[in-house]
Scaffold this motif. Sequence first.
Motif, PDB file in Angstrom:
ATOM      1  N   THR A  37       1.054  -1.212  -0.159  1.00  0.00           N
ATOM      2  CA  THR A  37       0.006   0.058  -0.028  1.00  0.00           C
ATOM      3  C   THR A  37       0.894   1.159  -0.199  1.00  0.00           C
ATOM      4  N   ASP A  42      -3.545   2.368  -4.356  1.00  0.00           N
ATOM      5  CA  ASP A  42      -3.377   1.297  -3.375  1.00  0.00           C
ATOM      6  C   ASP A  42      -4.282   1.276  -2.231  1.00  0.00           C
ATOM      7  N   GLY A  47      -5.139  -0.946  -5.324  1.00  0.00           N
ATOM      8  CA  GLY A  47      -4.387  -1.262  -6.764  1.00  0.00           C
ATOM      9  C   GLY A  47      -5.302  -1.813  -7.929  1.00  0.00           C
TER      10      GLY A  47
END
Length: 535
Positions: A37, A42, A47
């Motif tokens: 992340t 993300d 993502g």
Amino acid sequence: MPLAQGVQGGNPALNISIFGAFVLVTLVVVFRASRNTRTASDYYAAGRSFTGPQNGTAIAGDYLSAASFLGITGAIALTGYDGFLYSIGFLVAWLVALLLVAELMRNTGKFTMGDVLAFRMRQRPVRAAAATSTLAVSFFYLLAQMAGAGILVSLLLGISGEAGQSLVIAVVGIIMIIYVLVGGMKGTTWVQIIKAALLIFGAALMTLWVLGRYGLNLSTLLGAAVERAGTDGASLLGPGAKYGATDTSKIDFLSLGLALVLGTAGLPHVLMRFYTVPTARDARRSVVWAIAWIGLFYLFSLILGYGAAALVGPDTIAGAPGGANAAAPLLALELGGPLLLGFIAAVAFATILAVVAGLTITASASFAHDVYAGVIKKGRVDSKHTEVRVARITACIIGALAIAGGIGAKDQNVAFLVALAFAVAASANLPTILYSLFWKRFNTTGALCSIYGGLATSLLLIIFSPAVSGTPTSMLKNIDFAWFPLSNPGLISIPLSFLLGWAGTHLSHEHLEHKYAEMEVRSLTGAHAEKATQH
């Protein structure tokens, strides 16, 4: 009766141990997910790395709240046919999401509902309105879940006293904040997948166990439920036990059903899940998988409800702390003793954790992306890391407010909070989304009239409804200022929001038709959506 005796024969220490094990496992998963992340994509949308089946399972985990597991099972145990109508409304709502919203939202937006609404409108006012609606829906839904945690504490864990319940609500809130801060959408999604698997496994196990008691014969089970209920038993098998007493109650059910069916497709935390998949095809598959899991669970809830009526008895359920919410735990205790009850207790708390984590990340993303980046910074944010940092700070604030609100509302009737969330979503969000996607003439004034008008109308009507005051089941039992006869405002506020959107559009001289062509192509093909492919 002391709260520690809420479920006779239960083992609170075992319940807490199993729940603690679930928390430890999911925290490990969240910390592993956090290693990937890094960017806003993300944090907000994982993502776009989840497949359709994975996202569909997570949607089921996000959607099947404690109200679905405990509330609907209890409603069926006490009112039979009328209780099952809740399940029908919740499930049918996904057809609206599948046919009108899922794929088009994923293709047009990037992270939030505000992205879609502002695509061809003036950015700042529409993003501010979308964020206001998102925060309102998310907060009231969040408040209901946190208050539900207090009810579960008294029912399952044997923790008595104001301080004890408040402490556990605070612990639930802190764990939720950790999920969101550390794991973002990816960590939250994996928590929801694990929770969905546990919930469906637990419901399937209890369903087979109940049917096994009656020779796998549904008719025998229904007969036993009718017999256990005594003189009123026949009402369990037909309509009218809850919503057929008066003409007002019938209209009230129609209003509630309309809000449930249309509200789901406007729930921000459900809409945001469509941004976690890479293609439009995966968005469609997500909803199909969600419908399959949710539909299966609601079939299980039918057996569990009548099983609780037959094996535990409506009188015992109604007399237990938590009332109808006690049906599933009492049935688990009857079937498998303290061990099965401990597992069901852990599933119930996992349900709350997964849902509040999804709500918190949605609300924080809406504030950071729509209000901070879109309105305050006018789209000129120094870096995406700044936006994510604002989202994390917002998550902490929302978590703190949810803890405080849950503690304050733990002794209240929280059903009106869920009704409020669905009514606001159906009134403010869905009309604006549908107009934006399908009406070429729609403009900024129409969007603002629809969002703010639907939000204000639904709030006003619920405040002055029997859900808040005037009846023994109201939030404020000793005060009566209700003048609106229906507990849910959907029958009035939803059509009015559509009308306000139409009127606001025609009263404005703003013409944005030239942007509609681009939005139509993008929504139908996925062209230029982040990491999208055309189908």
